[in-house]
Write a protein that holds these residues in place. Structure first.
Motif, PDB file in Angstrom:
ATOM      1  N   TYR A  36       0.792  -1.237   0.000  1.00 47.32           N
ATOM      2  CA  TYR A  36       0.000   0.000   0.000  1.00 47.32           C
ATOM      3  C   TYR A  36       0.821   1.282   0.000  1.00 47.32           C
ATOM      4  CZ  TYR A  36      -3.530  -3.449   0.983  1.00 47.32           C
ATOM      5  OH  TYR A  36      -4.342  -4.550   0.900  1.00 47.32           O
ATOM      6  N   PHE A  44      -5.678  -0.556  -5.210  1.00 45.56           N
ATOM      7  CA  PHE A  44      -6.623  -1.266  -4.350  1.00 45.56           C
ATOM      8  C   PHE A  44      -8.013  -0.642  -4.442  1.00 45.56           C
ATOM      9  CE2 PHE A  44      -8.981  -1.928  -0.442  1.00 45.56           C
ATOM     10  CZ  PHE A  44      -9.186  -3.291  -0.570  1.00 45.56           C
ATOM     11  N   ILE A  47      -9.614  -2.133  -7.302  1.00 44.03           N
ATOM     12  CA  ILE A  47     -10.033  -3.512  -7.003  1.00 44.03           C
ATOM     13  C   ILE A  47     -11.415  -3.526  -6.346  1.00 44.03           C
ATOM     14  CG2 ILE A  47      -9.550  -5.506  -5.497  1.00 44.03           C
ATOM     15  CD1 ILE A  47      -6.566  -5.047  -6.008  1.00 44.03           C
ATOM     16  N   TYR A  53     -14.485  -8.791  -7.438  1.00 43.41           N
ATOM     17  CA  TYR A  53     -14.062  -8.641  -6.042  1.00 43.41           C
ATOM     18  C   TYR A  53     -15.240  -8.070  -5.238  1.00 43.41           C
ATOM     19  CZ  TYR A  53     -11.076  -7.520  -2.028  1.00 43.41           C
ATOM     20  OH  TYR A  53     -10.519  -7.458  -0.773  1.00 43.41           O
ATOM     21  N   GLY A 162     -12.996  -4.642   6.374  1.00 48.61           N
ATOM     22  CA  GLY A 162     -12.421  -4.993   5.077  1.00 48.61           C
ATOM     23  C   GLY A 162     -11.834  -6.379   4.996  1.00 48.61           C
ATOM     24  N   SER A 163     -11.949  -7.158   6.071  1.00 45.61           N
ATOM     25  CA  SER A 163     -11.340  -8.490   6.133  1.00 45.61           C
ATOM     26  C   SER A 163      -9.817  -8.434   6.117  1.00 45.61           C
ATOM     27  CB  SER A 163     -11.837  -9.387   4.981  1.00 45.61           C
ATOM     28  OG  SER A 163     -11.676 -10.755   5.334  1.00 45.61           O
ATOM     29  N   THR A 164      -9.268  -7.333   6.605  1.00 42.47           N
ATOM     30  CA  THR A 164      -7.808  -7.268   6.757  1.00 42.47           C
ATOM     31  C   THR A 164      -7.326  -8.308   7.768  1.00 42.47           C
ATOM     32  OG1 THR A 164      -7.914  -4.932   6.212  1.00 42.47           O
ATOM     33  CG2 THR A 164      -5.884  -5.701   7.247  1.00 42.47           C
ATOM     34  N   ASN A 167      -5.498 -11.284   6.478  1.00 38.24           N
ATOM     35  CA  ASN A 167      -4.090 -11.260   6.077  1.00 38.24           C
ATOM     36  C   ASN A 167      -3.158 -11.849   7.135  1.00 38.24           C
ATOM     37  OD1 ASN A 167      -4.613  -8.110   4.413  1.00 38.24           O
ATOM     38  ND2 ASN A 167      -4.649 -10.150   3.533  1.00 38.24           N
ATOM     39  N   TYR A 207      -9.270 -12.705  -6.921  1.00 39.10           N
ATOM     40  CA  TYR A 207      -7.873 -12.347  -6.651  1.00 39.10           C
ATOM     41  C   TYR A 207      -6.990 -12.482  -7.879  1.00 39.10           C
ATOM     42  CZ  TYR A 207      -9.069 -11.873  -1.777  1.00 39.10           C
ATOM     43  OH  TYR A 207      -9.633 -11.435  -0.601  1.00 39.10           O
ATOM     44  N   THR A 214      -5.630  -6.657 -10.137  1.00 36.88           N
ATOM     45  CA  THR A 214      -4.988  -7.283  -8.978  1.00 36.88           C
ATOM     46  C   THR A 214      -3.541  -7.659  -9.307  1.00 36.88           C
ATOM     47  OG1 THR A 214      -7.161  -8.120  -8.320  1.00 36.88           O
ATOM     48  CG2 THR A 214      -5.250  -9.058  -7.192  1.00 36.88           C
ATOM     49  N   PHE A 217      -1.633  -4.510  -8.973  1.00 37.19           N
ATOM     50  CA  PHE A 217      -1.528  -4.223  -7.526  1.00 37.19           C
ATOM     51  C   PHE A 217      -0.374  -5.035  -6.920  1.00 37.19           C
ATOM     52  CE2 PHE A 217      -3.274  -5.763  -3.304  1.00 37.19           C
ATOM     53  CZ  PHE A 217      -3.132  -4.573  -2.601  1.00 37.19           C
ATOM     54  N   MET A 253      -1.571 -14.691  -2.844  1.00 38.91           N
ATOM     55  CA  MET A 253      -1.005 -14.026  -4.031  1.00 38.91           C
ATOM     56  C   MET A 253       0.503 -14.276  -4.036  1.00 38.91           C
ATOM     57  SD  MET A 253      -2.784 -10.310  -4.651  1.00 38.91           S
ATOM     58  CE  MET A 253      -1.654  -9.405  -3.620  1.00 38.91           C
ATOM     59  N   GLU A 283       0.918 -12.237  -0.202  1.00 41.67           N
ATOM     60  CA  GLU A 283      -0.265 -12.008   0.641  1.00 41.67           C
ATOM     61  C   GLU A 283      -1.038 -13.308   0.829  1.00 41.67           C
ATOM     62  OE1 GLU A 283      -3.580  -8.599   0.370  1.00 41.67           O
ATOM     63  OE2 GLU A 283      -4.023 -10.301  -0.920  1.00 41.67           O
ATOM     64  N   SER A 285      -5.027 -14.255   2.145  1.00 43.51           N
ATOM     65  CA  SER A 285      -6.317 -13.753   2.622  1.00 43.51           C
ATOM     66  C   SER A 285      -7.123 -14.940   3.120  1.00 43.51           C
ATOM     67  CB  SER A 285      -7.072 -13.039   1.500  1.00 43.51           C
ATOM     68  OG  SER A 285      -6.387 -11.881   1.094  1.00 43.51           O
TER      69      SER A 285
HETATM   70  C1  AVJ Z   1      -7.797  -5.242   1.869  1.00 46.47           C
HETATM   71  C2  AVJ Z   1      -6.361  -6.866   2.686  1.00 46.47           C
HETATM   72  C3  AVJ Z   1      -8.682  -7.211   2.784  1.00 46.47           C
HETATM   73  O1  AVJ Z   1      -7.047  -9.485   1.329  1.00 46.47           O
HETATM   74  O2  AVJ Z   1      -8.861  -9.211   0.181  1.00 46.47           O
HETATM   75  C4  AVJ Z   1      -7.443  -7.442  -2.535  1.00 46.47           C
HETATM   76  C5  AVJ Z   1      -6.419  -6.981  -0.208  1.00 46.47           C
HETATM   77  N1  AVJ Z   1      -5.584  -8.351  -2.107  1.00 46.47           N
HETATM   78  N2  AVJ Z   1      -7.077  -8.155  -3.600  1.00 46.47           N
HETATM   79  C6  AVJ Z   1      -7.839  -8.784   0.712  1.00 46.47           C
HETATM   80  C7  AVJ Z   1      -6.491  -7.581  -1.582  1.00 46.47           C
HETATM   81  C8  AVJ Z   1      -5.948  -8.698  -3.349  1.00 46.47           C
HETATM   82  C9  AVJ Z   1      -7.615  -7.270   0.623  1.00 46.47           C
HETATM   83  N3  AVJ Z   1      -7.589  -6.648   1.972  1.00 46.47           N
END
Ligand code: AVJ
Length: 323
Positions: A36, A44, A47, A53, A162-164, A167, A207, A214, A217, A253, A283, A285
């Motif tokens: 980021y 993002f 996205i 998404y 946001g479902s962070t 991660n 994704y 993506t 990104f 990812m 990453e 998720s």
């Molecule tokens: C923002 C972290 C929740 O993990 O879905 C979106 C980031 N990565 N597409 C996720 C993300 C690929 C997103 N978050």
């Protein structure tokens, strides 16, 4: 060489994380928080409007539908801290509903200065809401908010949307929420947004969207290493890959090397060799079930108060109160 983008201390921590991640064997990796920068945050945002998404729009629908009810369930809230606010779009309705009852201070905590500035602009016009942004990592920022902003008799609401949470590896997610809980007092509230498990095909499309946003990104992370750490990645020699890990129930990812190659990262003081087909994991998720979420809150020291889901794209917003 001059790298004005980050303060020196931050830049050396970044370089160190990169050095550790790219010299890891057998799986090279880079922490997803570095996706980021200004370019990554802008990508993002794109996205979040892609048809494939559904995460962000699902959460927006849930928050729109239940903001009033949420505010009624935490009527004493005077201070709101949001972990990773991004542009702040989703938070608007909640702040409006809370501010009907009493004036609130809203503290977005966001490592991307570009996203933080955007958020402060977007929400700065709300009546009875004062905004004070914190450009820090989550726990650092939360500690500062509590120490600097919180009055003895005030109730705090922490938002982690946001479902962070996805991660984090599952165990790390529980530890993280326990750390968040540490800065809260009994009766304080947590709103946690988590994307729910869904068919693998749907997740792969989300994704690895056919438009390639993506992918851009993800690849931008290498561009950022070039810009900020003096690396010489040829972005055209790497490709975006999304894969589902059925054991972890996580979509990952990766960036896959198209050939044998070596890359120098000047500020990290290292040369990294890639075999053709080798990947950098950028990453994960994790996807949750409703029971997973309740359990996660419970082990971190919270009681569940309410849970709302979206019918169109399985996603859950859960309201917890600290025990
Ligand atoms: C923002 C972290 C929740 O993990 O879905 C979106 C980031 N990565 N597409 C996720 C993300 C690929 C997103 N978050």
């Amino acid at each position: 060489m001059a790298h004005p983008v980050l303060a020196d201390k931050t830049r050396s921590a970044f370089a160190e994380d990169v050095r550790i991640g790219l010299t890891r064997s057998p799986q090279k990796e880079l922490p997803s928080k570095y996706l980021y920068d200004a370019v990554g945050s802008a990508l993002f945002d794109v996205i979040t409007v892609l048809p494939e998404y559904g995460v962000t729009r699902a959460e927006e629908r849930v928050l729109m539908a239940h903001a009033g009810e949420l505010a009624r369930l935490v009527p004493q809230t005077a201070l709101v801290a949001e972990l990773g606010s991004g542009s702040g779009r989703k938070t608007r309705r909640i702040l409006e509903s809370l501010a009907v009852r009493r004036p609130v201070t809203y503290c977005p905590i966001e490592i991307s200065p570009a996203a933080l500035a955007q958020c402060e602009r977007a929400l700065g016009d709300l009546d009875r809401v004062s905004v004070a942004g914190y450009a820090f990592e989550y726990l650092d920022g939360l500690r500062r908010v509590v120490e600097e902003r919180r009055k003895p008799d005030e109730r705090l609401l922490v938002m982690f949307l946001g479902s962070t949470i996805g991660n984090f590896r599952r165990l790390a997610a529980a530890h993280f929420l326990r750390d968040v809980r540490h800065w809260m007092r009994p009766g304080d509230a947590l709103v946690l947004g988590a994307d729910l498990l869904k068919p693998e095909r749907v997740l792969i499309d989300a994704y690895d969207d056919p438009t390639g946003v993506t992918g851009a990104f993800n690849l931008n992370l290498l561009g950022r290493l070039n810009r900020e750490l003096g690396a010489d990645f040829d972005l055209r020699e790497f490709e975006h890959v999304a894969r589902f890990d059925p054991v972890a129930q996580a979509i990952e990812m990766h960036l896959r090397s198209r050939r044998d190659q070596s890359v120098t990262i000047e500020a990290a003081d290292c040369v990294v060799h890639f075999k053709r087909g080798e990947t950098i994991w950028t990453e994960a998720s994790h996807k949750y079930t409703l029971d997973d979420i309740s359990h996660l809150g419970d082990v971190a020291g919270f009681d569940q108060v309410a849970q709302w889901t979206d019918a169109e794209w399985p996603f859950a917003e859960t309201l917890f109160v600290a025990r």
